[in-house]
Design a protein around this motif. Structure first.
Motif, PDB file in Angstrom:
ATOM      1  N   LEU A 189       0.825  -1.170  -0.001  1.00 36.28           N
ATOM      2  CA  LEU A 189      -0.057  -0.276  -0.096  1.00 36.28           C
ATOM      3  C   LEU A 189       0.865   1.206   0.000  1.00 36.28           C
ATOM      4  O   LEU A 189       1.869   1.184   0.576  1.00 36.28           O
ATOM      5  CB  LEU A 189      -0.869   0.078   1.264  1.00 36.28           C
ATOM      6  CG  LEU A 189      -1.918  -0.972   1.404  1.00 36.28           C
ATOM      7  CD1 LEU A 189      -2.591  -0.985   2.754  1.00 36.28           C
ATOM      8  CD2 LEU A 189      -3.062  -1.191   0.202  1.00 36.28           C
ATOM      9  N   GLY A 190       0.316   2.238  -0.651  1.00 38.52           N
ATOM     10  CA  GLY A 190       1.053   3.527  -0.698  1.00 38.52           C
ATOM     11  C   GLY A 190       0.835   4.353  -1.801  1.00 38.52           C
ATOM     12  O   GLY A 190      -0.063   4.007  -2.682  1.00 38.52           O
ATOM     13  N   PRO A 191       1.761   5.547  -1.932  1.00 38.47           N
ATOM     14  CA  PRO A 191       2.876   5.896  -1.208  1.00 38.47           C
ATOM     15  C   PRO A 191       2.063   6.538   0.098  1.00 38.47           C
ATOM     16  O   PRO A 191       2.949   6.772   1.257  1.00 38.47           O
ATOM     17  CB  PRO A 191       3.508   6.976  -1.835  1.00 38.47           C
ATOM     18  CG  PRO A 191       2.578   7.437  -2.981  1.00 38.47           C
ATOM     19  CD  PRO A 191       1.770   6.200  -3.161  1.00 38.47           C
ATOM     20  N   TRP A 192       1.009   6.976   0.099  1.00 42.21           N
ATOM     21  CA  TRP A 192       0.271   7.689   1.169  1.00 42.21           C
ATOM     22  C   TRP A 192      -1.564   7.595   0.830  1.00 42.21           C
ATOM     23  O   TRP A 192      -1.646   6.711  -0.092  1.00 42.21           O
ATOM     24  CB  TRP A 192       0.361   9.222   1.356  1.00 42.21           C
ATOM     25  CG  TRP A 192       0.551   9.933  -0.384  1.00 42.21           C
ATOM     26  CD1 TRP A 192      -0.318   9.840  -1.090  1.00 42.21           C
ATOM     27  CD2 TRP A 192       1.864  10.453  -0.892  1.00 42.21           C
ATOM     28  NE1 TRP A 192       0.289  10.650  -2.205  1.00 42.21           N
ATOM     29  CE2 TRP A 192       1.425  10.866  -1.860  1.00 42.21           C
ATOM     30  CE3 TRP A 192       3.057  10.060  -0.386  1.00 42.21           C
ATOM     31  CZ2 TRP A 192       2.541  11.148  -2.987  1.00 42.21           C
ATOM     32  CZ3 TRP A 192       4.169  10.899  -1.181  1.00 42.21           C
ATOM     33  CH2 TRP A 192       3.734  11.230  -2.335  1.00 42.21           C
ATOM     34  N   ILE A 193      -2.240   8.082   1.840  1.00 38.47           N
ATOM     35  CA  ILE A 193      -3.583   7.997   1.611  1.00 38.47           C
ATOM     36  C   ILE A 193      -4.030   9.350   1.359  1.00 38.47           C
ATOM     37  O   ILE A 193      -3.952  10.314   2.004  1.00 38.47           O
ATOM     38  CB  ILE A 193      -4.382   7.533   3.047  1.00 38.47           C
ATOM     39  CG1 ILE A 193      -4.023   6.002   3.230  1.00 38.47           C
ATOM     40  CG2 ILE A 193      -5.910   7.510   2.672  1.00 38.47           C
ATOM     41  CD1 ILE A 193      -4.587   5.655   4.599  1.00 38.47           C
ATOM     42  N   VAL A 194      -4.842   9.634   0.320  1.00 40.80           N
ATOM     43  CA  VAL A 194      -5.427  10.847  -0.182  1.00 40.80           C
ATOM     44  C   VAL A 194      -6.752  10.708   0.271  1.00 40.80           C
ATOM     45  O   VAL A 194      -7.411  10.028  -0.107  1.00 40.80           O
ATOM     46  CB  VAL A 194      -5.186  11.099  -1.892  1.00 40.80           C
ATOM     47  CG1 VAL A 194      -5.954  12.304  -2.179  1.00 40.80           C
ATOM     48  CG2 VAL A 194      -3.767  10.897  -2.181  1.00 40.80           C
ATOM     49  N   THR A 195      -7.347  11.785   1.073  1.00 41.85           N
ATOM     50  CA  THR A 195      -8.531  11.893   1.611  1.00 41.85           C
ATOM     51  C   THR A 195      -9.465  11.972   0.279  1.00 41.85           C
ATOM     52  O   THR A 195      -9.169  12.768  -0.457  1.00 41.85           O
ATOM     53  CB  THR A 195      -8.710  13.088   2.657  1.00 41.85           C
ATOM     54  OG1 THR A 195      -8.161  14.278   2.162  1.00 41.85           O
ATOM     55  CG2 THR A 195      -7.725  12.695   4.018  1.00 41.85           C
ATOM     56  N   ALA A 196     -10.626  11.561   0.882  1.00 40.78           N
ATOM     57  CA  ALA A 196     -11.722  11.453  -0.131  1.00 40.78           C
ATOM     58  C   ALA A 196     -11.919  12.978  -0.935  1.00 40.78           C
ATOM     59  O   ALA A 196     -12.487  12.838  -1.884  1.00 40.78           O
ATOM     60  CB  ALA A 196     -12.934  10.755   0.367  1.00 40.78           C
ATOM     61  N   VAL A 283       9.142  -2.225 -10.266  1.00 38.89           N
ATOM     62  CA  VAL A 283       7.774  -1.853 -10.692  1.00 38.89           C
ATOM     63  C   VAL A 283       7.200  -0.620 -10.196  1.00 38.89           C
ATOM     64  O   VAL A 283       7.392  -0.147  -9.050  1.00 38.89           O
ATOM     65  CB  VAL A 283       6.851  -3.243  -9.950  1.00 38.89           C
ATOM     66  CG1 VAL A 283       5.572  -3.031 -10.025  1.00 38.89           C
ATOM     67  CG2 VAL A 283       7.264  -4.355 -10.437  1.00 38.89           C
ATOM     68  N   ALA A 284       6.583   0.060 -11.045  1.00 39.10           N
ATOM     69  CA  ALA A 284       5.899   1.522 -10.639  1.00 39.10           C
ATOM     70  C   ALA A 284       4.530   1.407 -10.952  1.00 39.10           C
ATOM     71  O   ALA A 284       4.200   1.133 -12.241  1.00 39.10           O
ATOM     72  CB  ALA A 284       6.584   2.392 -11.358  1.00 39.10           C
ATOM     73  N   LEU A 285       3.618   1.833  -9.937  1.00 34.33           N
ATOM     74  CA  LEU A 285       2.170   1.638 -10.314  1.00 34.33           C
ATOM     75  C   LEU A 285       1.814   3.292 -10.263  1.00 34.33           C
ATOM     76  O   LEU A 285       2.302   3.823  -9.187  1.00 34.33           O
ATOM     77  CB  LEU A 285       1.269   0.939  -9.442  1.00 34.33           C
ATOM     78  CG  LEU A 285       1.959  -0.496  -9.159  1.00 34.33           C
ATOM     79  CD1 LEU A 285       0.882  -1.247  -8.194  1.00 34.33           C
ATOM     80  CD2 LEU A 285       1.684  -1.150 -10.607  1.00 34.33           C
ATOM     81  N   ILE A 290      -3.113  10.608  -6.886  1.00 42.33           N
ATOM     82  CA  ILE A 290      -2.777   9.735  -5.705  1.00 42.33           C
ATOM     83  C   ILE A 290      -1.143   9.905  -5.813  1.00 42.33           C
ATOM     84  O   ILE A 290      -0.630  10.555  -4.865  1.00 42.33           O
ATOM     85  CB  ILE A 290      -3.310   8.244  -5.687  1.00 42.33           C
ATOM     86  CG1 ILE A 290      -4.777   8.161  -5.511  1.00 42.33           C
ATOM     87  CG2 ILE A 290      -2.500   7.495  -4.449  1.00 42.33           C
ATOM     88  CD1 ILE A 290      -5.410   6.960  -5.342  1.00 42.33           C
ATOM     89  N   GLY A 291      -0.511   9.297  -6.750  1.00 40.20           N
ATOM     90  CA  GLY A 291       0.863   9.368  -6.757  1.00 40.20           C
ATOM     91  C   GLY A 291       1.532   8.222  -7.497  1.00 40.20           C
ATOM     92  O   GLY A 291       0.982   7.446  -8.521  1.00 40.20           O
ATOM     93  N   THR A 292       2.383   7.500  -7.147  1.00 37.09           N
ATOM     94  CA  THR A 292       3.243   6.418  -7.690  1.00 37.09           C
ATOM     95  C   THR A 292       3.802   5.385  -6.306  1.00 37.09           C
ATOM     96  O   THR A 292       4.276   6.187  -5.610  1.00 37.09           O
ATOM     97  CB  THR A 292       4.680   6.974  -8.624  1.00 37.09           C
ATOM     98  OG1 THR A 292       3.997   7.755  -9.537  1.00 37.09           O
ATOM     99  CG2 THR A 292       5.231   5.707  -9.045  1.00 37.09           C
ATOM    100  N   LEU A 293       3.512   4.284  -6.725  1.00 40.73           N
ATOM    101  CA  LEU A 293       4.020   3.430  -5.805  1.00 40.73           C
ATOM    102  C   LEU A 293       5.213   2.554  -6.364  1.00 40.73           C
ATOM    103  O   LEU A 293       4.811   1.925  -7.309  1.00 40.73           O
ATOM    104  CB  LEU A 293       2.906   2.648  -5.337  1.00 40.73           C
ATOM    105  CG  LEU A 293       3.032   1.440  -4.370  1.00 40.73           C
ATOM    106  CD1 LEU A 293       3.736   2.081  -3.097  1.00 40.73           C
ATOM    107  CD2 LEU A 293       1.856   0.532  -4.114  1.00 40.73           C
TER     108      LEU A 293
END
Length: 324
Positions: A189-196, A283-285, A290-293
């Motif tokens: 999980l990541g890189p962070w949580i973006v609030t709704a 691997v990059a998602l 949200i961002g990149t994991l």
């Protein structure tokens, strides 16, 4: 708001806010990530103001942004399933049961990994795969929620890589009990949580129009949009809460999007289109808004051998006759 967890020291984990310009605002030790997720907007802003230090993002180690008590993983992308099922037959089509209801399985919260973590090839695996998903994180508890109420229980969203050992997965699913060791080794999980609230500009009806893509060693596998979910996240939360509780920190994965894993590409274009993941693969998602994991695959360990099933100790069993 972007909520993260960072490794503050060898023994201390802290909650942080990722501010503009990649500034990490480290919060007081008493501020817990779950408390931020569960708070109403005003209380969340108050807690986020309890900053003890600021650092550049490049100077901190990000962890998985939440330690979920449960992880439910759904499968709600028709395009993904339509490609995956071609591995069984070139004439195969999406089964009718897919359209009847969302479905999910529970995966292993003790296999939690975060951004930048090395992902070891699981024991005995020769066909390691990635899976690009978005996960909703529950902020407030509820049960038997209608879709119209369920959305308010989502605190935010993060990227989810549901790594899969395809050879182990296919072998163990022959028994009809679902997957086990094929999905038991890494949930990133990541890189962070973006609030709704921060993703509301992407809302189209009850869906979020977020562009999604997966890369291996800089090469893009394909693209999809979170808007193509067959059910909305509010509907997934409603289903998950049917007859039971969803609680703060629970994670609900969307399932893999279209062109979000190798298994789907193998079904569409054949097994030679791309090799399974190997040690050294990066691997990059990427998910819009949200961002990149990112993670790197490393070598794992050999499986500890176990014997085949042994005959029953008692050769002849007397079956009792049931009487009312």
């Amino acid at each position: 708001m972007k909520i993260a967890r960072i490794q503050e020291s060898a023994t201390e984990v802290r909650t942080a806010i990722i501010a503009p310009d990649d500034v990490v605002r480290v919060l007081d030790a008493e501020v817990d990530a779950l408390a931020l997720l569960a708070a109403d907007p005003l209380e969340r802003e108050r807690l986020a103001g309890r900053v003890s230090a600021e650092r550049p993002l490049s100077a901190v180690r990000l962890l998985a942004p939440v330690t979920p008590p449960t992880i439910r993983d759904f499968s709600v992308f028709e395009r993904h399933l339509a490609g995956v099922i071609l591995n069984s037959s070139p004439e195969a089509t999406v089964p009718e049961v897919f359209y009847e209801s969302p479905f999910c399985y529970f995966t292993n919260p003790h296999a939690l990994t975060g951004p930048g973590d090395e992902i070891a090839v699981p024991p005995g695996c020769e066909r390691l795969d990635l899976e690009l998903e978005v996960a909703a994180v529950i902020g407030t508890a509820g049960r038997d929620l209608s879709p119209s109420r369920a959305g308010a229980h989502i605190a935010g969203y993060t990227i989810f890589n549901d790594w899969s050992a395809r050879d182990l997965q296919m072998a163990e699913m022959r028994l009809g009990l679902g997957t086990c060791k094929g999905k038991d080794f890494a949930n990133t999980l990541g890189p962070w949580i973006v609030t709704a609230d921060e993703l509301e500009p992407f809302r189209r009806g009850d869906r979020l129009a977020l562009a999604m893509s997966a890369e291996i060693n800089g090469k893009t596998l394909g693209h999809d949009s979170l808007q193509n979910m067959a059910w909305s996240f509010a509907e997934l939360v409603s289903y998950a809460s049917r007859g039971t509780w969803v609680r703060p920190g629970d994670v609900l994965g969307s399932g893999t999007c279209g062109y979000g894993c190798l298994f789907e590409l193998w079904g569409r274009e054949g097994p030679d289109v791309h090799a399974p993941l190997r040690p050294g693969d990066a691997v990059a998602l990427r998910v819009e808004g949200i961002g990149t994991l990112q993670n790197t695959v490393v070598a794992g360990v050999d499986p500890i051998p176990l014997p085949r099933a042994r005959p029953a100790a008692t050769k002849s069993l007397r079956v009792p006759t049931y009487r009312r």
